[in-house]
Design an enzyme around this catalytic site. Structure first.
Site, PDB file in Angstrom:
ATOM      1  N   ASN A 117       0.834  -1.203   0.000  1.00  0.00           N
ATOM      2  CA  ASN A 117       0.000   0.000   0.000  1.00  0.00           C
ATOM      3  C   ASN A 117       0.864   1.246   0.000  1.00  0.00           C
ATOM      4  O   ASN A 117       1.958   1.263   0.564  1.00  0.00           O
ATOM      5  CB  ASN A 117      -0.958  -0.010   1.206  1.00  0.00           C
ATOM      6  N   PHE A 121      -1.614   8.284   4.288  1.00  0.00           N
ATOM      7  CA  PHE A 121      -2.362   8.930   5.379  1.00  0.00           C
ATOM      8  C   PHE A 121      -3.617   9.660   4.878  1.00  0.00           C
ATOM      9  O   PHE A 121      -3.886  10.810   5.249  1.00  0.00           O
ATOM     10  CB  PHE A 121      -1.481   9.935   6.151  1.00  0.00           C
ATOM     11  N   SER A 189       5.660   5.063   8.647  1.00  0.00           N
ATOM     12  CA  SER A 189       5.014   4.762   7.376  1.00  0.00           C
ATOM     13  C   SER A 189       5.945   5.140   6.231  1.00  0.00           C
ATOM     14  O   SER A 189       6.518   6.229   6.225  1.00  0.00           O
ATOM     15  CB  SER A 189       3.711   5.549   7.244  1.00  0.00           C
ATOM     16  N   ASN A 191       5.018   5.854   3.304  1.00  0.00           N
ATOM     17  CA  ASN A 191       4.259   6.532   2.242  1.00  0.00           C
ATOM     18  C   ASN A 191       4.102   8.035   2.411  1.00  0.00           C
ATOM     19  O   ASN A 191       3.397   8.678   1.645  1.00  0.00           O
ATOM     20  CB  ASN A 191       2.885   5.870   2.119  1.00  0.00           C
ATOM     21  N   THR A 192       4.714   8.582   3.441  1.00  0.00           N
ATOM     22  CA  THR A 192       4.767  10.038   3.595  1.00  0.00           C
ATOM     23  C   THR A 192       6.230  10.413   3.455  1.00  0.00           C
ATOM     24  O   THR A 192       7.049   9.991   4.283  1.00  0.00           O
ATOM     25  CB  THR A 192       4.208  10.476   4.968  1.00  0.00           C
ATOM     26  N   LYS A 227       5.496   3.576  17.104  1.00  0.00           N
ATOM     27  CA  LYS A 227       5.454   2.501  16.100  1.00  0.00           C
ATOM     28  C   LYS A 227       6.668   2.616  15.192  1.00  0.00           C
ATOM     29  O   LYS A 227       6.900   3.666  14.597  1.00  0.00           O
ATOM     30  CB  LYS A 227       4.164   2.594  15.291  1.00  0.00           C
ATOM     31  N   ASN A 256       5.701  -1.683  11.631  1.00  0.00           N
ATOM     32  CA  ASN A 256       4.918  -1.194  10.487  1.00  0.00           C
ATOM     33  C   ASN A 256       5.235  -2.055   9.260  1.00  0.00           C
ATOM     34  O   ASN A 256       5.863  -3.096   9.374  1.00  0.00           O
ATOM     35  CB  ASN A 256       5.275   0.278  10.234  1.00  0.00           C
TER      36      ASN A 256
HETATM   37  C1  LIG Z   1      -3.635  -0.599   3.498  1.00  0.00           C
HETATM   38  C2  LIG Z   1      -2.841  -0.398   4.742  1.00  0.00           C
HETATM   39  C3  LIG Z   1      -2.851   0.840   5.364  1.00  0.00           C
HETATM   40  C4  LIG Z   1      -2.099   1.053   6.514  1.00  0.00           C
HETATM   41  N1  LIG Z   1      -2.139   2.274   7.115  1.00  0.00           N
HETATM   42  C5  LIG Z   1      -1.432   2.474   8.259  1.00  0.00           C
HETATM   43  C6  LIG Z   1      -1.501   3.714   8.911  1.00  0.00           C
HETATM   44  O1  LIG Z   1      -2.203   4.632   8.494  1.00  0.00           O
HETATM   45  N2  LIG Z   1      -0.754   3.881  10.044  1.00  0.00           N
HETATM   46  C7  LIG Z   1       0.026   2.874  10.557  1.00  0.00           C
HETATM   47  O2  LIG Z   1       0.661   3.068  11.595  1.00  0.00           O
HETATM   48  N3  LIG Z   1       0.079   1.675   9.964  1.00  0.00           N
HETATM   49  C8  LIG Z   1      -0.628   1.447   8.827  1.00  0.00           C
HETATM   50  N4  LIG Z   1      -0.573   0.231   8.218  1.00  0.00           N
HETATM   51  C9  LIG Z   1       0.298  -0.821   8.791  1.00  0.00           C
HETATM   52  C10 LIG Z   1      -0.467  -1.818   9.647  1.00  0.00           C
HETATM   53  O3  LIG Z   1      -1.065  -1.197  10.757  1.00  0.00           O
HETATM   54  C11 LIG Z   1       0.453  -2.946  10.130  1.00  0.00           C
HETATM   55  O4  LIG Z   1       1.391  -2.412  11.046  1.00  0.00           O
HETATM   56  C12 LIG Z   1       1.203  -3.612   8.994  1.00  0.00           C
HETATM   57  O5  LIG Z   1       0.342  -3.837   7.902  1.00  0.00           O
HETATM   58  C13 LIG Z   1       1.798  -4.976   9.411  1.00  0.00           C
HETATM   59  O6  LIG Z   1       0.790  -5.857   9.852  1.00  0.00           O
HETATM   60  P1  LIG Z   1       0.138  -7.010   8.927  1.00  0.00           P
HETATM   61  O7  LIG Z   1       1.246  -7.795   8.329  1.00  0.00           O
HETATM   62  O8  LIG Z   1      -0.718  -7.785   9.889  1.00  0.00           O
HETATM   63  O9  LIG Z   1      -0.662  -6.317   7.901  1.00  0.00           O
HETATM   64  C14 LIG Z   1      -1.317  -0.010   7.056  1.00  0.00           C
HETATM   65  C15 LIG Z   1      -1.328  -1.266   6.438  1.00  0.00           C
HETATM   66  C16 LIG Z   1      -2.071  -1.464   5.304  1.00  0.00           C
HETATM   67  C17 LIG Z   1      -2.051  -2.829   4.654  1.00  0.00           C
END
Ligand SMILES: Cc1cc2nc3c(=O)[nH]c(=O)nc-3n(C[C@H](O)[C@H](O)[C@H](O)COP(=O)(O)O)c2cc1C
Length: 350
Positions: A117, A121, A189, A191-192, A227, A256
């Site tokens: 992704n 934000f 993140s 993406n910022t 985080k 993350n």
């Molecule tokens: C589509 C998407 C959007 C996410 N947006 C955020 C976010 O806004 N802030 C954040 O701290 N983590 C964000 N994450 C990270 C997740 O909270 C998580 O830490 C990460 O995906 C690892 O866990 P997983 O393997 O169970 O997905 C996002 C993940 C995905 C897939």
């Protein structure tokens, strides 16, 4: 049954399916279907009290939470509660609303049980989200026990330069303070642009110490967690740990998404076509657990860690808890395994 439904849902764009599914869940919750038939369970053995603050601890009815980014705008708390989550981390919330990156920005990698992704934000901004949380809090007031714990994951707007980032975290902290149970400072993140540079010790100290000072000025303080990214080197994680111990941070969320594309089954040409973004799901599990182990071993467990990254099964969750995590979060597995994931993990943990 979910496998069949998943083959159908995967025909459509991931972001569209996300909102379609949550709105469908809303309709099912409204008629009582979800609460009564799928997720009605309670296991006292899974209950825990964590994060000591000036006014006591937080009570988690079970250790399985939803990671940040799933319900960015705190729109689906009732539905997520119905699915059995012990806690939900809303956000990432920024001071001003922002639309995020151009679509498409969410991609499935089924061969790897992963997602990429680059949402950026996208969120309604701190004021609107605080209002929504306030309404939720009023509805929840009658629940004295087994309440859904809400984490507020906060970040900075894309347009805010890194030198002023601490002000954005302060704004979000103050606006959400009355409505969340704990905070997570998101500096990880991918993406910022430039955000992850805030993981260096000096920037972190500035952001976190400022929030801790504000926190201390309130009558009842809230736990503040950080985080971090799985892409930090061992030395960088070491720095974060030293700082966390020095300033007595309440906890760390590890981790993350990753920018790494190592060891994926998805062909290189597809990865190239998808482009930049954070990779989540199964491929991130191992590195996230390594970071978790490093934190637990260095801190002797004195800094509680919420594990996030690649948790798909009860065994995965158990592995994270055996490595020292106090709670776990799922995200990508919800997409691949379906809404029954919480109950499945809880059953095997209980
Ligand atoms: C589509 C998407 C959007 C996410 N947006 C955020 C976010 O806004 N802030 C954040 O701290 N983590 C964000 N994450 C990270 C997740 O909270 C998580 O830490 C990460 O995906 C690892 O866990 P997983 O393997 O169970 O997905 C996002 C993940 C995905 C897939």
């Amino acid at each position: 049954m979910y496998i069949l439904l998943r083959s159908f849902l995967f025909l459509f764009s991931p972001e569209w399916v996300h909102y379609f599914s949550m709105n469908t869940l809303r309709a099912l919750c409204a008629v009582g279907f979800i609460r009564n038939t799928i997720c009605s369970f309670f296991k006292p053995a899974l209950h825990s009290t964590l994060f000591r603050t000036s006014h006591g601890t937080l009570e988690f009815k079970n250790p399985v939470g939803l990671g940040a980014g799933f319900d960015k705008n705190a729109r689906y708390l009732r539905e997520l509660e119905c699915l059995g989550f012990g806690f939900v981390e809303i956000g990432t919330v920024t001071p001003k609303p922002q639309s995020g990156n151009e679509k498409p920005r969410l991609f499935r990698l089924p061969a790897d049980k992963a997602l990429i992704n680059r949402m950026g934000f996208n969120n309604d901004g701190a004021d609107a989200i605080a209002q929504r949380l306030h309404a939720w809090q009023i509805q929840q007031a009658r629940h004295k026990t087994n309440r859904l714990i809400i984490g507020g994951n906060i970040g900075k707007n894309k347009s805010t330069p890194n030198e002023e980032a601490w002000k954005d975290y302060e704004i979000c902290f103050k606006k959400l303070f009355d409505y969340v149970d704990y905070f997570v400072v998101n500096v990880s993140s991918p993406n910022t642009p430039g955000l992850r540079a805030l993981q260096d010790k000096d920037s972190l100290r500035q952001i976190l110490s400022n929030l801790q000072n504000i926190n201390a000025s309130y009558k009842q303080s809230k736990p503040i967690l950080l985080k971090i990214a799985p892409d930090l080197t061992t030395g960088q994680v070491e720095d974060v740990i030293e700082l966390a111990m020095e300033i007595k941070l309440d906890g760390i969320v590890a981790t993350n998404t990753t920018i790494s594309r190592e060891k994926l089954k998805t062909p290189a040409h597809i990865l190239e076509k998808i482009g930049a973004g954070g990779l989540s799901g199964k491929p991130v599990k191992e590195r996230s657990t390594e970071v978790l182990r490093q934190i637990v071993s260095k801190t002797n467990g004195t800094v509680p860690v919420i594990a996030s990254g690649g948790i798909f099964t009860g065994i995965d969750a158990m592995e994270k808890m055996q490595a020292g995590a106090v709670l776990v979060q799922v995200w990508t597995s919800f997409i691949y395994e379906g809404p029954g994931i919480v109950k499945k993990i809880c059953k095997s943990l209980g």
